[in-house]
Scaffold this motif. Structure first.
Motif, PDB file in Angstrom:
ATOM      1  N   GLY A 174      38.748  52.752  35.795  1.00  0.00           N
ATOM      2  CA  GLY A 174      39.815  51.820  36.169  1.00  0.00           C
ATOM      3  C   GLY A 174      39.459  50.924  37.354  1.00  0.00           C
ATOM      4  N   ARG A 175      38.232  51.003  37.812  1.00  0.00           N
ATOM      5  CA  ARG A 175      37.825  50.146  38.928  1.00  0.00           C
ATOM      6  C   ARG A 175      36.461  49.540  38.607  1.00  0.00           C
ATOM      7  N   TYR A 176      36.441  48.245  38.417  1.00  0.00           N
ATOM      8  CA  TYR A 176      35.217  47.567  38.000  1.00  0.00           C
ATOM      9  C   TYR A 176      34.961  46.390  38.930  1.00  0.00           C
ATOM     10  N   ARG A 177      33.775  45.811  38.783  1.00  0.00           N
ATOM     11  CA  ARG A 177      33.461  44.647  39.634  1.00  0.00           C
ATOM     12  C   ARG A 177      33.825  43.344  38.940  1.00  0.00           C
ATOM     13  N   GLU A 178      33.885  43.393  37.630  1.00  0.00           N
ATOM     14  CA  GLU A 178      34.461  42.275  36.881  1.00  0.00           C
ATOM     15  C   GLU A 178      35.630  42.864  36.113  1.00  0.00           C
ATOM     16  N   PHE A 179      36.814  42.344  36.323  1.00  0.00           N
ATOM     17  CA  PHE A 179      37.964  42.854  35.574  1.00  0.00           C
ATOM     18  C   PHE A 179      38.896  41.694  35.253  1.00  0.00           C
ATOM     19  N   TYR A 180      39.918  41.992  34.465  1.00  0.00           N
ATOM     20  CA  TYR A 180      40.768  40.915  33.944  1.00  0.00           C
ATOM     21  C   TYR A 180      42.183  41.042  34.502  1.00  0.00           C
ATOM     22  N   GLY A 231      46.693  44.177  36.158  1.00  0.00           N
ATOM     23  CA  GLY A 231      45.305  44.579  35.891  1.00  0.00           C
ATOM     24  C   GLY A 231      45.170  44.948  34.423  1.00  0.00           C
ATOM     25  N   LEU A 232      44.606  44.042  33.617  1.00  0.00           N
ATOM     26  CA  LEU A 232      44.622  44.243  32.162  1.00  0.00           C
ATOM     27  C   LEU A 232      43.731  45.387  31.709  1.00  0.00           C
ATOM     28  N   ASP A 233      42.608  45.608  32.405  1.00  0.00           N
ATOM     29  CA  ASP A 233      41.726  46.725  32.036  1.00  0.00           C
ATOM     30  C   ASP A 233      42.470  48.045  32.210  1.00  0.00           C
ATOM     31  N   ARG A 234      43.232  48.114  33.296  1.00  0.00           N
ATOM     32  CA  ARG A 234      43.962  49.364  33.557  1.00  0.00           C
ATOM     33  C   ARG A 234      45.135  49.531  32.594  1.00  0.00           C
ATOM     34  N   ILE A 235      45.733  48.417  32.170  1.00  0.00           N
ATOM     35  CA  ILE A 235      46.814  48.514  31.177  1.00  0.00           C
ATOM     36  C   ILE A 235      46.235  49.049  29.869  1.00  0.00           C
ATOM     37  N   VAL A 236      45.049  48.552  29.487  1.00  0.00           N
ATOM     38  CA  VAL A 236      44.399  49.046  28.266  1.00  0.00           C
ATOM     39  C   VAL A 236      44.112  50.548  28.398  1.00  0.00           C
ATOM     40  N   LEU A 237      43.594  50.934  29.558  1.00  0.00           N
ATOM     41  CA  LEU A 237      43.292  52.344  29.823  1.00  0.00           C
ATOM     42  C   LEU A 237      44.561  53.190  29.703  1.00  0.00           C
ATOM     43  N   GLN A 269      20.269  46.340  30.938  1.00  0.00           N
ATOM     44  CA  GLN A 269      21.617  46.909  30.989  1.00  0.00           C
ATOM     45  C   GLN A 269      22.484  45.933  31.764  1.00  0.00           C
ATOM     46  N   PRO A 270      23.828  45.995  31.583  1.00  0.00           N
ATOM     47  CA  PRO A 270      24.659  45.123  32.422  1.00  0.00           C
ATOM     48  C   PRO A 270      24.466  45.468  33.898  1.00  0.00           C
ATOM     49  N   VAL A 271      24.693  44.515  34.747  1.00  0.00           N
ATOM     50  CA  VAL A 271      24.623  44.720  36.197  1.00  0.00           C
ATOM     51  C   VAL A 271      25.681  45.768  36.576  1.00  0.00           C
ATOM     52  N   ARG A 272      25.391  46.600  37.567  1.00  0.00           N
ATOM     53  CA  ARG A 272      26.333  47.657  37.967  1.00  0.00           C
ATOM     54  C   ARG A 272      27.740  47.093  38.210  1.00  0.00           C
ATOM     55  N   GLY A 273      28.728  47.775  37.626  1.00  0.00           N
ATOM     56  CA  GLY A 273      30.128  47.347  37.800  1.00  0.00           C
ATOM     57  C   GLY A 273      30.592  46.346  36.751  1.00  0.00           C
ATOM     58  N   SER A 293      48.309  32.471  34.518  1.00  0.00           N
ATOM     59  CA  SER A 293      46.858  32.381  34.330  1.00  0.00           C
ATOM     60  C   SER A 293      46.347  33.718  33.839  1.00  0.00           C
ATOM     61  N   VAL A 294      45.271  33.680  33.085  1.00  0.00           N
ATOM     62  CA  VAL A 294      44.672  34.936  32.646  1.00  0.00           C
ATOM     63  C   VAL A 294      43.166  34.750  32.605  1.00  0.00           C
ATOM     64  N   GLY A 295      42.432  35.773  33.038  1.00  0.00           N
ATOM     65  CA  GLY A 295      40.979  35.658  33.018  1.00  0.00           C
ATOM     66  C   GLY A 295      40.323  36.706  33.891  1.00  0.00           C
ATOM     67  N   SER A 296      39.010  36.519  34.077  1.00  0.00           N
ATOM     68  CA  SER A 296      38.260  37.532  34.820  1.00  0.00           C
ATOM     69  C   SER A 296      38.285  37.236  36.309  1.00  0.00           C
ATOM     70  N   VAL A 297      38.283  38.290  37.103  1.00  0.00           N
ATOM     71  CA  VAL A 297      38.183  38.189  38.564  1.00  0.00           C
ATOM     72  C   VAL A 297      37.107  39.167  39.019  1.00  0.00           C
ATOM     73  N   TYR A 298      36.619  38.995  40.235  1.00  0.00           N
ATOM     74  CA  TYR A 298      35.414  39.721  40.676  1.00  0.00           C
ATOM     75  C   TYR A 298      35.589  40.309  42.068  1.00  0.00           C
ATOM     76  N   ARG A 299      35.342  41.605  42.177  1.00  0.00           N
ATOM     77  CA  ARG A 299      35.369  42.256  43.496  1.00  0.00           C
ATOM     78  C   ARG A 299      34.270  43.312  43.526  1.00  0.00           C
ATOM     79  N   TYR A 300      33.564  43.387  44.647  1.00  0.00           N
ATOM     80  CA  TYR A 300      32.468  44.356  44.743  1.00  0.00           C
ATOM     81  C   TYR A 300      33.026  45.734  45.092  1.00  0.00           C
ATOM     82  N   ASP A 301      33.920  46.238  44.225  1.00  0.00           N
ATOM     83  CA  ASP A 301      34.504  47.567  44.417  1.00  0.00           C
ATOM     84  C   ASP A 301      33.519  48.632  43.952  1.00  0.00           C
TER      85      ASP A 301
END
Ligand code: AMP
Length: 424
Positions: free
Chosen positions: A116-122, A313-319, A5-9, A103-111
């Motif tokens: 709407g809150r992920y550890r890898e998001f765009y 936060g592109l993931d949240r815009i999609v949501l 499975q993908p790593v948590r987050g 710039s556009v791309g993925s960023v990483y935070r151990y949230d």
């Protein structure tokens, strides 16, 4: 082997989600072009020291930090601004100002993962460097407004504040920067009592407490109230005045600001001026946020360069788009399935698929060797729009059969007219 499975987050974005994400990325890129921001691509891995210098305790403690095989302490970027400030103090330092980057791309935070809150998001990130004028800050809000509008969002709201108001009060009370940061970090989480515990001076405390009461429905009135409330703290007064100017420019620029927050902080420590966020009522978390950071480029060894920026936060815009059932998501190009009736028609089916693609039509070839009814069933299930059936009889007349998969009817169409008919 176990199944993985993908790593948590972390998430896999499957076809529909990936399509929505690239749609929003495309709109962000289009906005960058319209506003004159040049795209730059920076590494996902940066020196830990760079990323941690001014990001603030909250983000610092959530970074994915590790040693590479060369024993360098590095981290996955938790945001873009530090990388762009690095560029502005090195490779881009002699570029004429203002400098506008995208710039556009993925960023990483151990949230903590949740909706709407992920550890890898765009993120899409816009930075405007080289000026401290308020129109630059206004531009961040206006381009955010444009992006929200162009992806089809409704009822989004802007919240503005100025970090210089609180910092101005605290600096004049000789509160050292580290304590200021701790206070702001608690305020960001709305832990006001915890924040105020760190303030010693009674006068300062009463000014800060009083600030919480200043909000009114009229944003200009709130800004004015802030200004008179902090009278005597000259840097705070200047900051309130600057906030008023930005507010005026944003409004004149055609965008409405819904609230001005007297006590507003954001997670990142490098802010020195305006800070803002954008929300929709359905989702209690910000879709984007930004602000002014006048000291960061200098801190990284560059010339003193005032700057302002925003990250969406592109993931949240999609949501948010899914929650509001935004129309642009429904718009999708017609998809065609090309099926040879038998073995000998494969070459023709390939040729006809190419003709369609040349015309910009998405054409998928049946490659599983299925019987016609099985192939059509599959096309139906995958919600394709048309099947183009390539058979000997029609080919002799330079034609194919076109089946409308939704209406379940079919006609014979000349190959020369095929693309035009499908597009219509
Ligand atoms: P920031 O870089 O903290 O200013 O965040 C900018 C935007 O990134 C926020 O407004 C959110 O939309 C988005 N964002 C921040 N953290 C997360 C996360 N853990 N998951 C998804 N989106 C996030």
């Amino acid at each position: 082997m176990p199944t993985f499975q993908p790593v948590r987050g972390m998430r896999d974005l499957l076809a529909e989600d990936a399509e929505a994400m690239t749609f929003v990325m495309g709109k962000a890129r289009e906005t960058a072009q319209l506003y004159g921001y040049s795209e730059v691509i920076t590494p996902v891995i940066e020196p830990y020291e760079l990323l941690s210098a001014k990001s603030g305790e909250e983000i610092r403690s959530r970074m994915f930090t590790f040693k590479d095989l060369g024993n360098r302490t590095v981290a996955l970027r938790p945001e873009f601004t530090s990388s762009i400030a690095r560029l502005a103090s090195t490779s881009l330092k002699n570029e004429p100002k203002p400098l506008r980057t995208f710039s556009v791309g993925s960023v990483y935070r151990y949230d903590e993962p949740q909706r709407g809150r992920y550890r890898e998001f765009y993120q899409a990130d816009f930075e405007l460097m080289g000026t401290s004028n308020p129109e630059a800050d206004a531009e961040m809000i206006l381009l955010t407004d444009r992006l929200m509008k162009t992806v089809g969002l409704r009822n989004y709201a802007f919240k503005l504040g100025h970090i210089g108001v609180i910092r101005g009060i605290l600096s004049q009370e000789n509160v050292e920067e580290k304590t200021q940061n701790a206070i702001l970090q608690r305020m960001d989480k709305k832990e006001f009592d915890e924040a105020f515990k760190l303030v010693k001076s009674e006068e300062c405390l009463s000014t800060l407490r009083g600030s919480l009461e200043l909000k009114s429905d009229d944003v200009f009135e709130t800004a004015e109230k802030i200004k008179s409330h902090v009278e005597g703290y000259c840097k705070a007064v200047d900051s309130a005045e600057e906030l008023k100017n930005i507010l005026k420019l944003v409004t004149e620029g055609g965008c409405q600001v819904q609230s001005v927050e007297p006590v507003f902080a954001r997670g990142l420590e490098y802010y020195t001026g305006l800070i803002f966020e954008v929300y929709i009522p359905e989702l209690g978390i910000a879709l984007g946020g930004g602000g002014r950071y006048d000291k960061l480029i200098e801190l990284f060894g560059g010339e003193p360069t005032p700057a302002t920026g925003v990250a969406h936060g592109l993931d949240r815009i999609v949501l948010a788009m899914q929650m509001q059932k935004c129309a642009p998501m429904m718009e999708c190009a017609r998809k065609v399935f090309v099926v040879p009736v038998n073995e000998s028609m494969k070459g023709e089916a390939l040729r006809i698929s190419q003709i369609l693609r040349e015309e910009g039509i998405s054409a998928e070839l049946e490659v599983m060797g299925r019987k016609m009814n099985k192939a059509l069933e599959n096309a139906d299930r995958r919600k394709l729009d048309y099947a183009v059936i390539v058979g000997e009889r029609e080919l002799k007349q330079g034609a194919v059969v076109v089946r409308d998969l939704a209406k379940r009817d079919q006609t014979v169409v000349e190959i020369a007219k095929l693309a035009k008919i499908i597009k219509a």
